[in-house]
Write a protein that holds these residues in place. Sequence first.
Motif, mmCIF file in Angstrom:
data_model
loop_
_atom_site.group_PDB
_atom_site.id
_atom_site.type_symbol
_atom_site.label_atom_id
_atom_site.label_comp_id
_atom_site.label_asym_id
_atom_site.label_seq_id
_atom_site.Cartn_x
_atom_site.Cartn_y
_atom_site.Cartn_z
ATOM 1 N N LYS A 1 -44.222 27.326 -19.457
ATOM 2 C CA LYS A 1 -42.778 27.299 -19.695
ATOM 3 C C LYS A 1 -42.328 25.936 -20.215
ATOM 4 O O LYS A 1 -41.500 25.852 -21.135
ATOM 5 C CB LYS A 1 -42.052 27.622 -18.377
ATOM 6 C CG LYS A 1 -40.541 27.771 -18.501
ATOM 7 C CD LYS A 1 -40.142 29.057 -19.170
ATOM 8 C CE LYS A 1 -38.643 29.303 -19.108
ATOM 9 N NZ LYS A 1 -38.196 29.685 -17.746
ATOM 10 N N SER B 1 -37.326 32.179 -13.619
ATOM 11 C CA SER B 1 -38.287 32.644 -14.625
ATOM 12 C C SER B 1 -37.880 34.008 -15.155
ATOM 13 O O SER B 1 -38.659 34.956 -15.185
ATOM 14 C CB SER B 1 -39.693 32.738 -14.008
ATOM 15 O OG SER B 1 -39.688 33.678 -12.938
ATOM 16 N N LYS B 2 -36.618 34.107 -15.586
ATOM 17 C CA LYS B 2 -36.123 35.380 -16.079
ATOM 18 C C LYS B 2 -36.666 35.677 -17.467
ATOM 19 O O LYS B 2 -37.034 34.785 -18.218
ATOM 20 C CB LYS B 2 -34.591 35.371 -16.134
ATOM 21 C CG LYS B 2 -33.922 35.287 -14.782
ATOM 22 C CD LYS B 2 -34.296 36.436 -13.875
ATOM 23 C CE LYS B 2 -33.828 37.760 -14.394
ATOM 24 N NZ LYS B 2 -34.053 38.873 -13.453
ATOM 25 N N SER B 3 -36.645 36.951 -17.801
ATOM 26 C CA SER B 3 -37.074 37.358 -19.132
ATOM 27 C C SER B 3 -36.206 36.697 -20.184
ATOM 28 O O SER B 3 -34.995 36.555 -20.016
ATOM 29 C CB SER B 3 -36.987 38.882 -19.269
ATOM 30 O OG SER B 3 -37.211 39.272 -20.608
ATOM 31 N N LYS B 4 -36.824 36.256 -21.262
ATOM 32 C CA LYS B 4 -36.073 35.669 -22.368
ATOM 33 C C LYS B 4 -35.385 36.735 -23.204
ATOM 34 O O LYS B 4 -34.588 36.417 -24.086
ATOM 35 C CB LYS B 4 -37.010 34.852 -23.255
ATOM 36 C CG LYS B 4 -38.111 35.659 -23.908
ATOM 37 C CD LYS B 4 -39.088 34.775 -24.672
ATOM 38 C CE LYS B 4 -40.214 35.592 -25.295
ATOM 39 N NZ LYS B 4 -41.224 34.738 -25.953
ATOM 40 N N GLU B 5 -35.695 37.999 -22.931
ATOM 41 C CA GLU B 5 -35.071 39.090 -23.659
ATOM 42 C C GLU B 5 -33.810 39.537 -22.922
ATOM 43 O O GLU B 5 -33.873 39.927 -21.760
ATOM 44 C CB GLU B 5 -36.041 40.280 -23.787
ATOM 45 C CG GLU B 5 -37.346 39.939 -24.488
ATOM 46 C CD GLU B 5 -37.127 39.491 -25.925
ATOM 47 O OE1 GLU B 5 -36.079 39.838 -26.507
ATOM 48 O OE2 GLU B 5 -38.009 38.798 -26.474
ATOM 49 N N TYR C 1 -32.729 41.298 -18.706
ATOM 50 C CA TYR C 1 -32.253 40.276 -17.772
ATOM 51 C C TYR C 1 -32.055 40.816 -16.359
ATOM 52 O O TYR C 1 -32.362 40.139 -15.373
ATOM 53 C CB TYR C 1 -30.937 39.671 -18.272
ATOM 54 C CG TYR C 1 -30.396 38.621 -17.329
ATOM 55 C CD1 TYR C 1 -30.891 37.319 -17.374
ATOM 56 C CD2 TYR C 1 -29.441 38.931 -16.365
ATOM 57 C CE1 TYR C 1 -30.444 36.353 -16.491
ATOM 58 C CE2 TYR C 1 -28.991 37.979 -15.480
ATOM 59 C CZ TYR C 1 -29.481 36.690 -15.550
ATOM 60 O OH TYR C 1 -29.033 35.741 -14.664
ATOM 61 N N ASP D 1 -42.103 40.168 -21.327
ATOM 62 C CA ASP D 1 -40.673 39.924 -21.194
ATOM 63 C C ASP D 1 -39.879 41.141 -21.657
ATOM 64 O O ASP D 1 -38.707 41.297 -21.328
ATOM 65 C CB ASP D 1 -40.253 38.711 -22.029
ATOM 66 C CG ASP D 1 -40.495 37.399 -21.309
ATOM 67 O OD1 ASP D 1 -40.368 37.380 -20.069
ATOM 68 O OD2 ASP D 1 -40.826 36.402 -21.967
#
Length: 560
Positions: free
Chosen positions: A147, A395-399, A403, A252
């Motif tokens: 990350k 560490s959430k999804s970047k999409e 979310y 993600d």
Amino acid sequence: MKRVLNYQRVRLIQIYGKAAFASALLLGGLTFLKLAPMTKAGLPEVMAGGELKKLQATATARVAQRQEQLRQVRPEHYDLGRFPITNKNEKHWRNILWTTAVVEPQQPFVAEALDQILSMMTASGLSDSQMRTVDTAAKVGTQLYLKYPDLYTSVRDRFLQAVDQSRDPEWVALALSGLEKSGMPLDQMQVLAERVKARFPNWSNNVYLYTTIRDVADAIAPSPTPPLEDLLNWKIAPRQLHLYALCQPDRDVLCQTVLKDRDGEFVRRQDGQLWSMPLLLRTIHHGLGWNFVRGQTPQGVYRVEGIEPQPDDEYFRAYGQFSLVKLFVPFESGAKQFLPGKPGSFVGNLTAYQNLLPPSWRNYWPIQESYWAGKVGRSEFRIHGTGESPDFFSSKSKEPEAYNWNPTIGCLSALELYNEKGQLLQADMPKLLKALRIIGGSNFTGYLIVVDLPGKPGQSIALNQIDTAIGNSKSKSLDRAKSLKQSTPKSQHANKKKSGNVALASNSLTISPDPNAKFSPISAASSPNLSGIVDFTPPGTEQPKEIKPQTPPHPIPLSY
């Protein structure tokens, strides 16, 4: 090397215990967390039947919980002078490292602490307690390095050192895997893989080294994905439901889930569209390989056998309020019948596993992941919801579309949302449970197949792509009375509407209470793409020792 693979019960009690509620009283009405979706009237719309309030899901309690995690990220808590890596301090580091995974701090003192702990990967004479701490630090270190590579560059250096010097094959494999996931040039990865093989002449007999080096080779020369239609139209066994989680390699992105009934027909909605629901198959330690405890959800075949009732409010944050679907990987104890016609858990070899797949998929390396994951002792995978706020994990999804789905430590995560009062707004587990019961009865059994497919970046696999792959196969609609007669016990016919439609006529669902609260290396000949890249030809007469899965001592379902 001994590994105690589960400390989750202690961890859940510590993190989700009374302290969060006491802090909530002090914090009052802080509401910086994102609230649930709003209706046109500007107020959250509570789903029918979801009036049961969960104190842990209120905005106040969730803010308190997040603040409790943030307060732990302090220099003194990461001070190895105050808290050296000893047996006495294992509990402290277990808690701090979990907090580090949740918060993903970007402070230099965190990077320095990880660097000191990871330097122990090359040490000898470590106690079991010390090894557990180092093992966890390596997994959290993988997550943070991938990350924030500039801040946590020392993790890369320690991984390179481990590849060259560590005596522990699992740590060498973990380091090699982390370096490959970081995007290190493939020619350098080939050099590192060859170096590991030279250091461990019997590497092909160690499941961690074998699977990791095989992954590196597949990254260098990827195997072409076999035809999806072959997989979707194949029956593992007659009269068994088949659930498919079709994912992108980028986890993600939400996976698309479709269902095939016990007659081999795909389930459709009333409007003719395939029945589907999204799931997130992403570990909190994003980038941690599928062949390590708490790593990515493996691809491959899982046995589905009924439900695990949600234990109680103590574990609400981890699993939400609905029952969990039980999954088994090969070699995991507890399955009533993994292989068709053979009672009990899977005890066969790789060929027995490959025979569960259509011929075109049997030598496809990624689809074998669940087999090897069972070999390393991963277990207790579940499909479940979550009582956590979408804002809890950093560490959430970047999409954006993913979310609201939370990461797990290997499980398959379903949507479950609450408003600031702790009232349920939306949940997908009831929809899944109802579909499985209509198709397979109250004690449903069958198979789950997880597979990554090429697709458009950032987009789930399209239903029309799946429909095309299904081709001319017949599909069954859950709203037809005929499907209930074929797939549902007589006691469930009373639930039909007079029109012949049932509650699963669409993808939206009104929530009601839950009614039931020997290692065989693959030869080089089977993988022609590896020729000249990495030599996978193991000694023909060598028989490695059997690696048996570890049995967790706790009574609740916790996925690795």
